[in-house]
Design a protein around this motif. Structure first.
Motif, PDB file in Angstrom:
ATOM      1  N   ASN A   1       0.823  -1.217   0.000  1.00  0.00           N
ATOM      2  CA  ASN A   1       0.000   0.000   0.000  1.00  0.00           C
ATOM      3  C   ASN A   1       0.854   1.262   0.000  1.00  0.00           C
ATOM      4  N   HIS A   2       2.058   1.180  -0.552  1.00  0.00           N
ATOM      5  CA  HIS A   2       2.956   2.341  -0.612  1.00  0.00           C
ATOM      6  C   HIS A   2       2.269   3.478  -1.368  1.00  0.00           C
ATOM      7  N   PRO A   3       2.402   4.742  -0.874  1.00  0.00           N
ATOM      8  CA  PRO A   3       1.745   5.879  -1.545  1.00  0.00           C
ATOM      9  C   PRO A   3       2.098   5.988  -3.032  1.00  0.00           C
ATOM     10  N   LYS A   4       3.347   5.633  -3.367  1.00  0.00           N
ATOM     11  CA  LYS A   4       3.750   5.606  -4.777  1.00  0.00           C
ATOM     12  C   LYS A   4       3.536   4.197  -5.307  1.00  0.00           C
ATOM     13  N   LYS A   5       2.505   4.027  -6.122  1.00  0.00           N
ATOM     14  CA  LYS A   5       2.119   2.690  -6.583  1.00  0.00           C
ATOM     15  C   LYS A   5       3.266   1.962  -7.275  1.00  0.00           C
ATOM     16  N   GLU A   6       4.105   2.726  -7.992  1.00  0.00           N
ATOM     17  CA  GLU A   6       5.191   2.087  -8.730  1.00  0.00           C
ATOM     18  C   GLU A   6       6.269   1.508  -7.803  1.00  0.00           C
ATOM     19  N   LEU A   7       6.248   1.907  -6.522  1.00  0.00           N
ATOM     20  CA  LEU A   7       7.237   1.401  -5.557  1.00  0.00           C
ATOM     21  C   LEU A   7       6.694   0.239  -4.720  1.00  0.00           C
ATOM     22  N   ALA A   8       5.398  -0.018  -4.800  1.00  0.00           N
ATOM     23  CA  ALA A   8       4.780  -1.079  -3.986  1.00  0.00           C
ATOM     24  C   ALA A   8       5.408  -2.436  -4.276  1.00  0.00           C
ATOM     25  N   ASN A   9       5.708  -3.177  -3.168  1.00  0.00           N
ATOM     26  CA  ASN A   9       6.261  -4.547  -3.244  1.00  0.00           C
ATOM     27  C   ASN A   9       7.645  -4.619  -3.890  1.00  0.00           C
ATOM     28  N   LYS A  10       8.354  -3.505  -3.922  1.00  0.00           N
ATOM     29  CA  LYS A  10       9.691  -3.491  -4.522  1.00  0.00           C
ATOM     30  C   LYS A  10      10.754  -3.884  -3.491  1.00  0.00           C
ATOM     31  N   LYS A  11      11.672  -4.759  -3.934  1.00  0.00           N
ATOM     32  CA  LYS A  11      12.797  -5.137  -3.081  1.00  0.00           C
ATOM     33  C   LYS A  11      13.760  -3.956  -3.005  1.00  0.00           C
ATOM     34  N   THR A  12      14.101  -3.551  -1.787  1.00  0.00           N
ATOM     35  CA  THR A  12      14.872  -2.325  -1.577  1.00  0.00           C
ATOM     36  C   THR A  12      16.080  -2.581  -0.677  1.00  0.00           C
ATOM     37  N   LYS A  13      17.208  -1.935  -1.031  1.00  0.00           N
ATOM     38  CA  LYS A  13      18.417  -2.020  -0.214  1.00  0.00           C
ATOM     39  C   LYS A  13      18.578  -0.731   0.578  1.00  0.00           C
ATOM     40  N   PHE A  14      18.817  -0.880   1.875  1.00  0.00           N
ATOM     41  CA  PHE A  14      19.010   0.268   2.768  1.00  0.00           C
ATOM     42  C   PHE A  14      20.428   0.233   3.325  1.00  0.00           C
ATOM     43  N   GLU A  15      21.137   1.334   3.185  1.00  0.00           N
ATOM     44  CA  GLU A  15      22.439   1.468   3.860  1.00  0.00           C
ATOM     45  C   GLU A  15      22.203   2.288   5.123  1.00  0.00           C
ATOM     46  N   CYS A  16      22.320   1.631   6.284  1.00  0.00           N
ATOM     47  CA  CYS A  16      21.955   2.258   7.559  1.00  0.00           C
ATOM     48  C   CYS A  16      23.187   2.595   8.384  1.00  0.00           C
ATOM     49  N   LYS A  17      23.276   3.843   8.837  1.00  0.00           N
ATOM     50  CA  LYS A  17      24.357   4.288   9.730  1.00  0.00           C
ATOM     51  C   LYS A  17      23.751   4.465  11.125  1.00  0.00           C
ATOM     52  N   ILE A  18      24.264   3.670  12.073  1.00  0.00           N
ATOM     53  CA  ILE A  18      23.715   3.702  13.435  1.00  0.00           C
ATOM     54  C   ILE A  18      24.224   4.941  14.163  1.00  0.00           C
ATOM     55  N   ILE A  19      23.307   5.783  14.599  1.00  0.00           N
ATOM     56  CA  ILE A  19      23.662   7.036  15.290  1.00  0.00           C
ATOM     57  C   ILE A  19      23.741   6.819  16.793  1.00  0.00           C
ATOM     58  N   ASN A  20      22.761   6.100  17.331  1.00  0.00           N
ATOM     59  CA  ASN A  20      22.730   5.894  18.780  1.00  0.00           C
ATOM     60  C   ASN A  20      21.893   4.658  19.108  1.00  0.00           C
ATOM     61  N   ILE A  21      22.212   4.055  20.258  1.00  0.00           N
ATOM     62  CA  ILE A  21      21.456   2.895  20.738  1.00  0.00           C
ATOM     63  C   ILE A  21      21.109   3.132  22.203  1.00  0.00           C
ATOM     64  N   LYS A  22      19.837   2.918  22.539  1.00  0.00           N
ATOM     65  CA  LYS A  22      19.393   3.075  23.924  1.00  0.00           C
ATOM     66  C   LYS A  22      18.721   1.791  24.395  1.00  0.00           C
ATOM     67  N   LYS A  23      18.897   1.510  25.670  1.00  0.00           N
ATOM     68  CA  LYS A  23      18.250   0.331  26.246  1.00  0.00           C
ATOM     69  C   LYS A  23      17.119   0.773  27.168  1.00  0.00           C
ATOM     70  N   PRO A  24      16.109  -0.068  27.319  1.00  0.00           N
ATOM     71  CA  PRO A  24      14.979   0.312  28.179  1.00  0.00           C
ATOM     72  C   PRO A  24      15.397   0.402  29.640  1.00  0.00           C
ATOM     73  N   LYS A  25      14.911   1.425  30.276  1.00  0.00           N
ATOM     74  CA  LYS A  25      15.199   1.632  31.690  1.00  0.00           C
ATOM     75  C   LYS A  25      13.974   1.197  32.493  1.00  0.00           C
ATOM     76  N   GLU A  26      14.209   0.451  33.522  1.00  0.00           N
ATOM     77  CA  GLU A  26      13.097  -0.055  34.330  1.00  0.00           C
ATOM     78  C   GLU A  26      12.274   1.108  34.890  1.00  0.00           C
ATOM     79  N   THR A  27      10.967   1.024  34.679  1.00  0.00           N
ATOM     80  CA  THR A  27      10.070   2.058  35.192  1.00  0.00           C
ATOM     81  C   THR A  27       9.734   1.756  36.646  1.00  0.00           C
ATOM     82  N   ILE A  28      10.016   2.687  37.500  1.00  0.00           N
ATOM     83  CA  ILE A  28       9.698   2.514  38.927  1.00  0.00           C
ATOM     84  C   ILE A  28       8.278   3.023  39.163  1.00  0.00           C
ATOM     85  N   ILE A  29       7.442   2.125  39.657  1.00  0.00           N
ATOM     86  CA  ILE A  29       6.042   2.489  39.909  1.00  0.00           C
ATOM     87  C   ILE A  29       5.940   3.120  41.286  1.00  0.00           C
TER      88      ILE A  29
END
Length: 463
Positions: free
Chosen positions: A222-250
């Motif tokens: 259902n991609h907004p651009k119909k010509e791109l729907a179901n297209k196999k795509t390559k992404f080059e991803c640069k990791i900027i930051n990583i965070k871990k979940p912090k326990e929520t104190i109730i």
């Protein structure tokens, strides 16, 4: 004016109504006289146009107007005189009419049936009450805390795992070519939720900050651009930051963040909200029990035109083959709805129940408050759709009648725990899904599954 009953069969009555030509002429002359002050014609001073001139210019239109008014007045008077409560629109058949002639017409009407209401002590039902234990309330608070995660930065050498929050930039290509929207900056996702693209998250597990990873994924159908729907795509991803979940104190601070004064106050608010959700489902079961008895205890003739109109409403969006396939079932539903509506209305009228404009406005305001940001949309909907307001009025009226029943009938009060309530609601919905009895219960909406009863993850409302 003379009124005679030509025939009466079941709920259908055929009346003959006669209005003599002298009465018609008097009304015609009176209307022509009224028009003297309204009509302007060249060659005459305002208000001085003779009735004979007005008649020659507008005679047919004035006669038609006068006859329409006479038909309305005399048909209404005939129904009142014969004490007929009309179901639907009467049919008028003109026999003789015309200027200088008597008016003679027939009025065919279907009347509402006479209903002998059963006394309230003929009914009995279970009135469910819900009582939550503290364990359930604490579990709901834990669910809320999981929905309101806090994250903290991971160390430089720590790798990403499922549940981490990862931020990245990307450049995407399809068959080596860039496309509109092929670059993204500072994209943040929680690994494992799969909210970006299917299979994307898992390819970003095991990475460190500042690493680059090539990821492959399929763009959505259902991609907004119909010509791109179901297209196999390559992404080059640069990791900027990583965070871990912090326990929520109730604690009290968490409760304040959720809109409560402190933790005990939050527990009270959640208890009230969850109990309300369970109670709504359980009340629907009691209501169904009462409605079933009302329908079973009353035997009445139904106005054919009301049933036909209801059937048309039920099938208006169905294809021809679907209408034929479910014809018997839909007829059964239409009959049941009309019967219940007539009997409930009779109980309401006998007990002088009414719905005021203030009550309707109050209900609309409740809906407005439950949809923040869409207040104008809700208000405009009811202003532009009188039928929606009428439907809301009907729902309020029905609720009043059910409350009346519960205040006067025999009720077996049963207090349930959350687990017991889950079982009652589940069994009720399973029974409704049973093909043997599903058709009989189609007229009532299915009770909301208790497994879907959840506390809102947003700030708790004190309303």
């Amino acid at each position: 004016m003379k009124i005679e009953i030509n025939s009466k069969k079941g709920l259908k009555t055929n009346l003959s109504i006669f209005v003599d030509k002298k009465t018609i002429q008097k009304k015609l002359d009176a209307r022509l006289a009224e028009l003297q002050s309204e009509v302007s014609l060249k060659g005459f001073r305002p208000g001085k146009v003779p009735p004979s001139v007005i008649k020659s210019q507008f005679g047919k239109a004035v006669y038609g107007e006068v006859i329409d008014k006479i038909l309305r007045e005399t048909s209404t008077k005939a129904l009142e005189e014969k004490k007929i409560k009309v179901a639907g629109q009467p049919k008028i058949d003109l026999k003789t009419f015309g200027e200088g002639k008597d008016l003679n017409y027939t009025l065919e009407v279907e009347s509402l049936p006479k209903i002998e209401l059963k006394p309230f002590n003929s009914y009995k039902a279970i009135d469910y009450k819900i009582k939550l234990d503290e364990k359930v309330i604490n579990e709901k608070i834990r669910e809320i805390s999981k929905q309101h995660k806090h994250f903290e930065d991971k160390k430089e050498n720590e790798k990403s795992v499922k549940g981490d929050q990862i931020a990245f930039d990307y450049t995407a290509t399809i068959e080596g070519n860039k496309f509109e929207g092929s670059e993204g900056k500072g994209v943040v996702i929680e690994l494992g939720k799969n909210l970006f693209l299917k299979g994307f998250d898992e390819q970003l597990i095991g990475l460190k900050k500042n690493e680059t990873k090539n990821v492959e994924a399929i763009l959505p159908p259902n991609h907004p651009k119909k010509e791109l729907a179901n297209k196999k795509t390559k992404f080059e991803c640069k990791i900027i930051n990583i965070k871990k979940p912090k326990e929520t104190i109730i604690n009290d601070d968490f409760a304040k963040h959720m809109g409560a004064k402190d933790l005990p106050d939050l527990k009270k608010l959640i208890e009230k909200q969850v109990e309300s959700q369970y109670q709504q489902a359980l009340d629907a079961i009691t209501k169904k029990e009462i409605l079933d008895q009302i329908e079973k205890l009353h035997k009445i003739d139904l106005p054919k035109n009301l049933v036909e109109n209801e059937l048309a409403m039920i099938t208006r969006n169905l294809k021809k083959e679907e209408v034929e396939k479910h014809k018997k079932n839909n007829e059964k539903i239409a009959n049941s709805r009309i019967k219940l509506g007539l009997v409930l209305n009779e109980y309401g009228e006998n007990n002088n129940l009414k719905v005021s404009d203030d009550e309707i406005n109050l209900e609309i305001q409740k809906q407005v408050r439950s949809m923040p940001g869409q207040e104008k949309l809700v208000m405009d909907y009811y202003k532009k759709n009188p039928s929606a307001t009428q439907s809301l009025k009907g729902a309020i009226y029905e609720d009043k009648i059910i409350k009346l029943f519960k205040s006067k009938m025999k009720l077996d009060v049963k207090t349930l725990s959350s687990l017991e309530a889950e079982k009652v609601i589940s069994n009720f919905n399973k029974a409704k899904d049973n093909p043997k009895i599903k058709d009989e219960q189609n007229q009532t909406d299915q009770v909301k599954s208790s497994s879907k009863i959840k506390t809102k993850s947003k700030k708790i409302s004190k309303k």
